[in-house]
Design a protein around this motif. Sequence first.
Motif, PDB file in Angstrom:
ATOM      1  N   ARG A   4       0.935  -1.211  -0.006  1.00  0.00           N
ATOM      2  CA  ARG A   4      -0.149   0.114  -0.033  1.00  0.00           C
ATOM      3  C   ARG A   4       1.105   1.406   0.178  1.00  0.00           C
ATOM      4  O   ARG A   4       2.111   1.114   0.527  1.00  0.00           O
ATOM      5  CB  ARG A   4      -0.970   0.048   1.284  1.00  0.00           C
ATOM      6  N   ARG A   5       0.398   2.200  -0.708  1.00  0.00           N
ATOM      7  CA  ARG A   5       1.264   3.514  -0.577  1.00  0.00           C
ATOM      8  C   ARG A   5       1.294   4.177   0.688  1.00  0.00           C
ATOM      9  O   ARG A   5       0.160   4.492   1.120  1.00  0.00           O
ATOM     10  CB  ARG A   5       0.747   4.302  -1.641  1.00  0.00           C
ATOM     11  N   PRO A   6       2.741   4.399   1.374  1.00  0.00           N
ATOM     12  CA  PRO A   6       2.426   4.976   2.577  1.00  0.00           C
ATOM     13  C   PRO A   6       2.823   6.408   2.213  1.00  0.00           C
ATOM     14  O   PRO A   6       2.622   7.103   1.121  1.00  0.00           O
ATOM     15  CB  PRO A   6       4.050   4.452   2.978  1.00  0.00           C
ATOM     16  N   ILE A   7       2.273   7.436   3.496  1.00  0.00           N
ATOM     17  CA  ILE A   7       2.792   8.629   3.382  1.00  0.00           C
ATOM     18  C   ILE A   7       4.117   8.928   2.745  1.00  0.00           C
ATOM     19  O   ILE A   7       5.345   8.311   3.089  1.00  0.00           O
ATOM     20  CB  ILE A   7       2.607   9.476   4.757  1.00  0.00           C
ATOM     21  N   VAL A   8       4.466  10.065   2.001  1.00  0.00           N
ATOM     22  CA  VAL A   8       5.695  10.356   1.462  1.00  0.00           C
ATOM     23  C   VAL A   8       6.137  11.727   1.946  1.00  0.00           C
ATOM     24  O   VAL A   8       5.272  12.563   1.624  1.00  0.00           O
ATOM     25  CB  VAL A   8       5.768  10.158   0.019  1.00  0.00           C
ATOM     26  N   SER A   9       7.074  12.002   2.515  1.00  0.00           N
ATOM     27  CA  SER A   9       7.712  13.285   2.815  1.00  0.00           C
ATOM     28  C   SER A   9       9.204  13.315   2.557  1.00  0.00           C
ATOM     29  O   SER A   9       9.722  12.462   2.372  1.00  0.00           O
ATOM     30  CB  SER A   9       7.624  13.219   4.759  1.00  0.00           C
ATOM     31  N   ALA A  10       9.463  14.642   1.849  1.00  0.00           N
ATOM     32  CA  ALA A  10      10.585  14.880   1.505  1.00  0.00           C
ATOM     33  C   ALA A  10      11.152  16.249   2.244  1.00  0.00           C
ATOM     34  O   ALA A  10      10.405  17.291   2.442  1.00  0.00           O
ATOM     35  CB  ALA A  10      10.415  15.232  -0.015  1.00  0.00           C
ATOM     36  N   PHE A  11      12.650  16.240   2.161  1.00  0.00           N
ATOM     37  CA  PHE A  11      13.043  17.416   2.953  1.00  0.00           C
ATOM     38  C   PHE A  11      14.350  17.753   2.278  1.00  0.00           C
ATOM     39  O   PHE A  11      15.301  16.957   2.095  1.00  0.00           O
ATOM     40  CB  PHE A  11      13.379  17.050   4.498  1.00  0.00           C
ATOM     41  N   THR A  12      14.757  19.011   2.357  1.00  0.00           N
ATOM     42  CA  THR A  12      16.078  19.398   1.870  1.00  0.00           C
ATOM     43  C   THR A  12      16.213  20.774   2.638  1.00  0.00           C
ATOM     44  O   THR A  12      15.395  21.425   3.023  1.00  0.00           O
ATOM     45  CB  THR A  12      16.106  19.518   0.362  1.00  0.00           C
ATOM     46  N   ALA A  13      17.801  21.121   2.639  1.00  0.00           N
ATOM     47  CA  ALA A  13      17.951  22.650   2.971  1.00  0.00           C
ATOM     48  C   ALA A  13      18.103  23.638   2.205  1.00  0.00           C
ATOM     49  O   ALA A  13      17.767  24.813   2.581  1.00  0.00           O
ATOM     50  CB  ALA A  13      19.302  22.645   4.002  1.00  0.00           C
ATOM     51  N   THR A  14      18.127  23.298   0.877  1.00  0.00           N
ATOM     52  CA  THR A  14      18.308  24.525  -0.278  1.00  0.00           C
ATOM     53  C   THR A  14      17.530  23.772  -1.336  1.00  0.00           C
ATOM     54  O   THR A  14      17.760  22.764  -1.946  1.00  0.00           O
ATOM     55  CB  THR A  14      19.710  24.717  -0.563  1.00  0.00           C
ATOM     56  N   ALA A  15      16.698  24.829  -1.867  1.00  0.00           N
ATOM     57  CA  ALA A  15      16.085  24.435  -3.103  1.00  0.00           C
ATOM     58  C   ALA A  15      15.389  25.615  -4.006  1.00  0.00           C
ATOM     59  O   ALA A  15      14.797  26.422  -3.239  1.00  0.00           O
ATOM     60  CB  ALA A  15      14.910  23.417  -2.892  1.00  0.00           C
ATOM     61  N   THR A  16      15.881  25.960  -5.030  1.00  0.00           N
ATOM     62  CA  THR A  16      15.081  26.943  -5.746  1.00  0.00           C
ATOM     63  C   THR A  16      13.945  26.509  -6.125  1.00  0.00           C
ATOM     64  O   THR A  16      13.281  25.267  -5.992  1.00  0.00           O
ATOM     65  CB  THR A  16      16.137  27.253  -6.941  1.00  0.00           C
ATOM     66  N   GLN A  17      13.018  27.299  -6.748  1.00  0.00           N
ATOM     67  CA  GLN A  17      11.695  27.201  -7.367  1.00  0.00           C
ATOM     68  C   GLN A  17      11.861  26.073  -8.208  1.00  0.00           C
ATOM     69  O   GLN A  17      10.921  24.908  -8.196  1.00  0.00           O
ATOM     70  CB  GLN A  17      11.136  28.330  -7.752  1.00  0.00           C
ATOM     71  N   ARG A  18      12.599  25.964  -9.195  1.00  0.00           N
ATOM     72  CA  ARG A  18      12.608  24.775 -10.078  1.00  0.00           C
ATOM     73  C   ARG A  18      13.117  23.494  -9.410  1.00  0.00           C
ATOM     74  O   ARG A  18      12.282  22.462  -9.815  1.00  0.00           O
ATOM     75  CB  ARG A  18      13.659  25.140 -11.135  1.00  0.00           C
TER      76      ARG A  18
END
Length: 623
Positions: free
Chosen positions: A164-178
């Motif tokens: 079954r599809r779990p919750i997916v979370s993503a994290f990063t310290a730096t990211a431009t809009q693109r």
Amino acid sequence: MDKHSVLKGYFGHDSFREGQEVLVDAILSGHDALGIMPTGAGKSICYQVPALLMRGITIVVSPLISLMKDQVNALIGCGVRAAYLNSSLSAEQYGRALTLASQGAFSLIYCAPERLLTPSFLSFAENADIAMVTVDEAHCVSQWGQDFRPSYLRIPEFISRLRRRPIVSAFTATATQRVKEDIISMLRLNSPEQVVTSFDRQNLYFGVESPPDKYERLCGILERNTDKSGIIYATSRKNVEELCERLSHDGYSVTRYHAGLDDVEKHRNQDDFLYDRKRIMVATNAFGMGIDKSNVSFVIHFNMPLDIESYYQEAGRCGRDGSFGECILLFSQRDVRTCRYMIEHDSGDNGLDEQTLAIVKKGQLARLDKMQRYCQTTDCLRGYILRYFGEKAPDRCTCSNKGGCSNCDGEFEDMDITIESQKVLSCVYRLAQRKLSFGEAVIADILKGRSTAKVTGFSLETLSTFGIMPDSTLVSIKRIIRFLETEGCLAKNAYGSYELTSRARAVLIERKPVKMKVPKKTPVKALGTSKAGRNIERSTTRPELFWRLRSLRNRKAQEEKLPAYIIFNDSSLRDMCEKLPRTEEEFMYISGVGEAKCRKYAKDFTAEICRFLDEQKRQQTVK
């Protein structure tokens, strides 16, 4: 338990920081989440707290194999059931860990993206109750990010294989809009809750210097940071080797890290730094992603990095506990040439096809240009970084109770460059008449009157603008070219060559004055002095007690074979010096003290505090 009791009971925090609670609530409500939060903002809390409240296992995908052990040890120290599964384990250890994981022994399991689709891990995951998949360093999924890793592109395939599809979370310290858009698209996040907290690290001081002797200046900075822990970044393995050897010869406590070392030395040197056996780490960008060492007080870039994303992430590794951190970049024009060479001669060994590699290189060169501008701007450095990441910034900045960057601390004066600007723009205009356009190097050569191969090859010495700035240096001409680009009078085309814009008319035809800020000429400061170095660090209440508690912490770390910051970071020790807890109940009110750490350490630390207070009382009685 609820989210607040987990936060305090396990991690010792009384309240959530900016953005954390929104993401925690979203995950607990069953929604995907994306957190873009600068280093030190507490990204891990956003997925660790929900992981301890949800039924099932949270898989944390991380590229940081060499640091998973410390991350897991930190969680275990807080009373969390956690494990890591990577190539550092023997076959027997790995099998045992998988068996325990299958039995539900762990709430969080850390693994590398390359391991997700291996038969053994996939067999475990397909039959396990996976509540959430958390992608750390999520910018690695984007070819427009600074650390693109093709292995991250297979994360959605792993998720699709689960029952079954779990919750997916993503994290990063730096990211431009693109990059943010790429993360959402490529990881297939479902209408994620998005939190982008401020990139403004108020406790960090940013400085750019162009000293005649980088090594001499480096030593000056190190001398004002005696007994403090720090990182020195250099571009190449060769630079790291030479710097480390020279600093060691000059008596500094230093070690090294780069991709050319064997795994045994990498781990030994990394542990020497993390465990405070060595005070200074000299490294390439291969070192540092995910480093949680809280007592790093300075980060010095001996060479300019490839992009703002890398610089901000690397600089952000100091001051993680909220203490003052000094981030100094020692810049030279040679750094630009070195970085450009590294990008253009990338062999593509990372498995990319030629078309994708070309796209990646184009993005890298564009980011390099922005990095170079940062090093040469006379505007607020903090503001430059914030605007790069799409955040509004004031004209001047502050850090703690002083200036926040070398430009805002420095003194500048306006220099009239109207005539020089007209000459530059006229040169670009004359080139356009011949249906030609070039970058700053060729334009500067023409104006200086240099008969280089490219100049003579295109007969550019016949231009009326050839040699009309003979007394200017190439560096100053290029600085004016970049300034005119910043002012909107010049723009780069798809090939990186300059063309006139509509704004150029005001300068060329209407004779509009042009003024550029330049540093005032002042006597050279003595090595090691700066506003950043003058009593800017947050003062510690009862410094004698602080050092005694720090010694106790270090002894505990040695006994348990753990980095000292995993026991307590410096901000926790400062809080003890402020609140003076003398009982276990009072100790629970210290920042960073949860139930597990209270049970384990309260007796020894409160006893040390009581001894200190008794000694102070006796001294007062004698007086």
